[in-house]
Design a protein around this motif. Structure first.
Motif, PDB file in Angstrom:
ATOM      1  N   GLU A 141       0.832  -1.208   0.000  1.00 32.50           N
ATOM      2  CA  GLU A 141       0.000   0.000   0.000  1.00 32.50           C
ATOM      3  C   GLU A 141       0.865   1.256   0.000  1.00 32.50           C
ATOM      4  O   GLU A 141       0.610   2.205  -0.743  1.00 32.50           O
ATOM      5  CB  GLU A 141      -0.926   0.019   1.211  1.00 32.50           C
ATOM      6  N   VAL A 142       1.886   1.262   0.836  1.00 29.47           N
ATOM      7  CA  VAL A 142       2.771   2.425   0.926  1.00 29.47           C
ATOM      8  C   VAL A 142       3.581   2.586  -0.355  1.00 29.47           C
ATOM      9  O   VAL A 142       3.699   3.694  -0.893  1.00 29.47           O
ATOM     10  CB  VAL A 142       3.706   2.317   2.156  1.00 29.47           C
ATOM     11  N   VAL A 143       4.126   1.502  -0.863  1.00 29.17           N
ATOM     12  CA  VAL A 143       4.931   1.570  -2.088  1.00 29.17           C
ATOM     13  C   VAL A 143       4.094   2.101  -3.251  1.00 29.17           C
ATOM     14  O   VAL A 143       4.510   3.004  -3.978  1.00 29.17           O
ATOM     15  CB  VAL A 143       5.545   0.187  -2.422  1.00 29.17           C
ATOM     16  N   ARG A 144       2.905   1.572  -3.410  1.00 31.37           N
ATOM     17  CA  ARG A 144       2.040   2.033  -4.511  1.00 31.37           C
ATOM     18  C   ARG A 144       1.639   3.501  -4.314  1.00 31.37           C
ATOM     19  O   ARG A 144       1.573   4.257  -5.286  1.00 31.37           O
ATOM     20  CB  ARG A 144       0.820   1.137  -4.646  1.00 31.37           C
ATOM     21  N   SER A 145       1.401   3.901  -3.087  1.00 36.54           N
ATOM     22  CA  SER A 145       1.063   5.296  -2.806  1.00 36.54           C
ATOM     23  C   SER A 145       2.218   6.227  -3.162  1.00 36.54           C
ATOM     24  O   SER A 145       2.028   7.280  -3.778  1.00 36.54           O
ATOM     25  CB  SER A 145       0.699   5.443  -1.329  1.00 36.54           C
ATOM     26  N   VAL A 146       3.424   5.838  -2.795  1.00 35.12           N
ATOM     27  CA  VAL A 146       4.612   6.649  -3.111  1.00 35.12           C
ATOM     28  C   VAL A 146       4.822   6.721  -4.623  1.00 35.12           C
ATOM     29  O   VAL A 146       5.116   7.785  -5.174  1.00 35.12           O
ATOM     30  CB  VAL A 146       5.866   6.091  -2.394  1.00 35.12           C
ATOM     31  N   LEU A 147       4.658   5.595  -5.294  1.00 35.94           N
ATOM     32  CA  LEU A 147       4.824   5.575  -6.754  1.00 35.94           C
ATOM     33  C   LEU A 147       3.793   6.473  -7.434  1.00 35.94           C
ATOM     34  O   LEU A 147       4.123   7.226  -8.353  1.00 35.94           O
ATOM     35  CB  LEU A 147       4.727   4.144  -7.291  1.00 35.94           C
ATOM     36  N   ARG A 148       2.539   6.413  -6.965  1.00 36.23           N
ATOM     37  CA  ARG A 148       1.491   7.283  -7.539  1.00 36.23           C
ATOM     38  C   ARG A 148       1.829   8.753  -7.316  1.00 36.23           C
ATOM     39  O   ARG A 148       1.717   9.575  -8.217  1.00 36.23           O
ATOM     40  CB  ARG A 148       0.129   6.978  -6.912  1.00 36.23           C
ATOM     41  N   ALA A 149       2.247   9.074  -6.093  1.00 34.47           N
ATOM     42  CA  ALA A 149       2.576  10.467  -5.764  1.00 34.47           C
ATOM     43  C   ALA A 149       3.736  10.980  -6.608  1.00 34.47           C
ATOM     44  O   ALA A 149       3.784  12.164  -6.963  1.00 34.47           O
ATOM     45  CB  ALA A 149       2.907  10.590  -4.280  1.00 34.47           C
ATOM     46  N   ALA A 150       4.655  10.093  -6.940  1.00 38.13           N
ATOM     47  CA  ALA A 150       5.816  10.485  -7.753  1.00 38.13           C
ATOM     48  C   ALA A 150       5.506  10.432  -9.250  1.00 38.13           C
ATOM     49  O   ALA A 150       6.339  10.835 -10.066  1.00 38.13           O
ATOM     50  CB  ALA A 150       6.995   9.574  -7.433  1.00 38.13           C
ATOM     51  N   GLY A 151       4.341   9.891  -9.613  1.00 38.99           N
ATOM     52  CA  GLY A 151       3.987   9.765 -11.021  1.00 38.99           C
ATOM     53  C   GLY A 151       4.811   8.715 -11.733  1.00 38.99           C
ATOM     54  O   GLY A 151       4.992   8.763 -12.948  1.00 38.99           O
ATOM     55  N   ALA A 152       5.309   7.743 -10.984  1.00 36.56           N
ATOM     56  CA  ALA A 152       6.186   6.713 -11.559  1.00 36.56           C
ATOM     57  C   ALA A 152       5.384   5.471 -11.938  1.00 36.56           C
ATOM     58  O   ALA A 152       4.449   5.092 -11.242  1.00 36.56           O
ATOM     59  CB  ALA A 152       7.268   6.339 -10.554  1.00 36.56           C
ATOM     60  N   GLN A 153       5.766   4.873 -13.021  1.00 32.79           N
ATOM     61  CA  GLN A 153       5.191   3.606 -13.468  1.00 32.79           C
ATOM     62  C   GLN A 153       6.277   2.545 -13.359  1.00 32.79           C
ATOM     63  O   GLN A 153       7.234   2.560 -14.116  1.00 32.79           O
ATOM     64  CB  GLN A 153       4.709   3.710 -14.921  1.00 32.79           C
ATOM     65  N   PRO A 154       6.131   1.629 -12.398  1.00 38.28           N
ATOM     66  CA  PRO A 154       7.174   0.604 -12.253  1.00 38.28           C
ATOM     67  C   PRO A 154       7.104  -0.408 -13.389  1.00 38.28           C
ATOM     68  O   PRO A 154       6.047  -0.621 -13.980  1.00 38.28           O
ATOM     69  CB  PRO A 154       6.823  -0.062 -10.922  1.00 38.28           C
ATOM     70  N   PRO A 155       8.230  -1.032 -13.715  1.00 39.72           N
ATOM     71  CA  PRO A 155       8.206  -2.108 -14.714  1.00 39.72           C
ATOM     72  C   PRO A 155       7.346  -3.260 -14.195  1.00 39.72           C
ATOM     73  O   PRO A 155       7.050  -3.324 -13.001  1.00 39.72           O
ATOM     74  CB  PRO A 155       9.671  -2.508 -14.844  1.00 39.72           C
ATOM     75  N   PRO A 156       6.927  -4.180 -15.053  1.00 36.82           N
ATOM     76  CA  PRO A 156       5.983  -5.236 -14.670  1.00 36.82           C
ATOM     77  C   PRO A 156       6.305  -5.948 -13.350  1.00 36.82           C
ATOM     78  O   PRO A 156       5.444  -6.168 -12.541  1.00 36.82           O
ATOM     79  CB  PRO A 156       6.020  -6.200 -15.856  1.00 36.82           C
ATOM     80  N   ARG A 157       7.495  -6.346 -13.125  1.00 41.96           N
ATOM     81  CA  ARG A 157       7.826  -7.048 -11.873  1.00 41.96           C
ATOM     82  C   ARG A 157       8.537  -6.124 -10.893  1.00 41.96           C
ATOM     83  O   ARG A 157       9.081  -6.559  -9.894  1.00 41.96           O
ATOM     84  CB  ARG A 157       8.679  -8.274 -12.160  1.00 41.96           C
ATOM     85  N   GLY A 158       8.506  -4.823 -11.170  1.00 44.57           N
ATOM     86  CA  GLY A 158       9.214  -3.856 -10.342  1.00 44.57           C
ATOM     87  C   GLY A 158       8.675  -3.739  -8.925  1.00 44.57           C
ATOM     88  O   GLY A 158       9.438  -3.621  -7.974  1.00 44.57           O
ATOM     89  N   VAL A 159       7.352  -3.787  -8.758  1.00 42.11           N
ATOM     90  CA  VAL A 159       6.762  -3.672  -7.417  1.00 42.11           C
ATOM     91  C   VAL A 159       7.159  -4.871  -6.572  1.00 42.11           C
ATOM     92  O   VAL A 159       7.526  -4.721  -5.400  1.00 42.11           O
ATOM     93  CB  VAL A 159       5.230  -3.503  -7.484  1.00 42.11           C
ATOM     94  N   ASP A 160       7.119  -6.069  -7.151  1.00 38.82           N
ATOM     95  CA  ASP A 160       7.516  -7.260  -6.396  1.00 38.82           C
ATOM     96  C   ASP A 160       8.969  -7.170  -5.949  1.00 38.82           C
ATOM     97  O   ASP A 160       9.302  -7.495  -4.807  1.00 38.82           O
ATOM     98  CB  ASP A 160       7.309  -8.528  -7.229  1.00 38.82           C
ATOM     99  N   ALA A 161       9.832  -6.726  -6.836  1.00 37.59           N
ATOM    100  CA  ALA A 161      11.255  -6.586  -6.487  1.00 37.59           C
ATOM    101  C   ALA A 161      11.430  -5.538  -5.396  1.00 37.59           C
ATOM    102  O   ALA A 161      12.214  -5.725  -4.458  1.00 37.59           O
ATOM    103  CB  ALA A 161      12.066  -6.216  -7.722  1.00 37.59           C
ATOM    104  N   LEU A 162      10.694  -4.449  -5.515  1.00 39.38           N
ATOM    105  CA  LEU A 162      10.785  -3.396  -4.501  1.00 39.38           C
ATOM    106  C   LEU A 162      10.274  -3.893  -3.149  1.00 39.38           C
ATOM    107  O   LEU A 162      10.877  -3.635  -2.105  1.00 39.38           O
ATOM    108  CB  LEU A 162      10.007  -2.162  -4.948  1.00 39.38           C
ATOM    109  N   LEU A 163       9.190  -4.638  -3.156  1.00 41.45           N
ATOM    110  CA  LEU A 163       8.655  -5.194  -1.907  1.00 41.45           C
ATOM    111  C   LEU A 163       9.632  -6.171  -1.274  1.00 41.45           C
ATOM    112  O   LEU A 163       9.768  -6.215  -0.050  1.00 41.45           O
ATOM    113  CB  LEU A 163       7.306  -5.863  -2.153  1.00 41.45           C
ATOM    114  N   ASP A 164      10.315  -6.959  -2.084  1.00 41.20           N
ATOM    115  CA  ASP A 164      11.347  -7.859  -1.555  1.00 41.20           C
ATOM    116  C   ASP A 164      12.476  -7.053  -0.909  1.00 41.20           C
ATOM    117  O   ASP A 164      13.019  -7.440   0.117  1.00 41.20           O
ATOM    118  CB  ASP A 164      11.907  -8.751  -2.658  1.00 41.20           C
ATOM    119  N   ALA A 165      12.791  -5.899  -1.506  1.00 41.69           N
ATOM    120  CA  ALA A 165      13.888  -5.088  -0.995  1.00 41.69           C
ATOM    121  C   ALA A 165      13.560  -4.382   0.319  1.00 41.69           C
ATOM    122  O   ALA A 165      14.437  -4.178   1.149  1.00 41.69           O
ATOM    123  CB  ALA A 165      14.295  -4.041  -2.051  1.00 41.69           C
ATOM    124  N   VAL A 166      12.283  -4.021   0.516  1.00 41.19           N
ATOM    125  CA  VAL A 166      11.924  -3.276   1.732  1.00 41.19           C
ATOM    126  C   VAL A 166      11.385  -4.157   2.847  1.00 41.19           C
ATOM    127  O   VAL A 166      11.095  -3.660   3.930  1.00 41.19           O
ATOM    128  CB  VAL A 166      10.921  -2.121   1.423  1.00 41.19           C
TER     129      VAL A 166
END
Length: 172
Positions: A141-166
């Motif tokens: 929820e937080v990652v997607r909120s931050v991405l929306r606020a930044a206007g960023a579109q993550p690559p297809p598996r980018g959110v999963d990789a980011l969630l693994d990292a945090v």
């Protein structure tokens, strides 16, 4: 926590390093139960959650406990880092008096801190909750909120990789 308040538990200890997250949880419980939430810390004093008006006469722990012990409103009292002050006999006595008074009402003191150590007389009446680090859903929820606020579109598996990292981090 809502169930504990409904069950008239006078003291709940929320052990966490995430004070802001604990505040959000308690605010949500207050809203759910239609109860006011007040907060206190030794640096800010006593105030209703979200208000800027501070009761300056309640910055000391014993003044806070004397004050809330005399209040008749059923509320949640979010108290940060009180436990180090409980080595003072007057502060401990005031907390014990509050516990006695709150047993008959829906008022609850919520003690928040990283490691809440309490005197035996208070600990016996306290329910402890450890606010664990956020799970994958909360982090997403937080990652997607931050991405929306930044206007960023993550690559297809980018959110999963980011969630693994945090994983293992706090929400902040």
């Amino acid at each position: 926590i809502a169930t504990l308040v409904r069950s008239r538990h006078p003291v709940v200890a929320v052990e966490t390093v995430e004070e802001e997250r604990a505040r959000d949880v308690i605010a949500a419980v207050g809203a759910q139960l239609e109860m006011p939430v007040f907060e206190w810390s030794v640096t800010t004093g006593f105030r209703r959650l979200g208000d800027d008006i501070v009761n300056g006469m309640t910055t000391s722990p014993d003044a806070l406990l004397a004050h809330i012990g005399g209040m008749t409103v059923e509320a949640l009292y979010l108290v940060s880092d009180l436990h180090p002050h409980l080595t003072e006999p007057l502060v401990e006595r005031h907390l014990r008096d509050v516990v006695t008074a709150f047993r008959e009402t829906r008022a609850t003191v919520v003690l928040v801190g990283a490691d809440v150590t309490l005197p035996a007389a208070v600990d016996a009446d306290t329910v402890r909750i450890r606010l664990a680090l956020p799970d994958r859903r909360e982090l997403e929820e937080v990652v997607r909120s931050v991405l929306r606020a930044a206007g960023a579109q993550p690559p297809p598996r980018g959110v999963d990789a980011l969630l693994d990292a945090v994983r293992g981090l706090t929400l902040n």
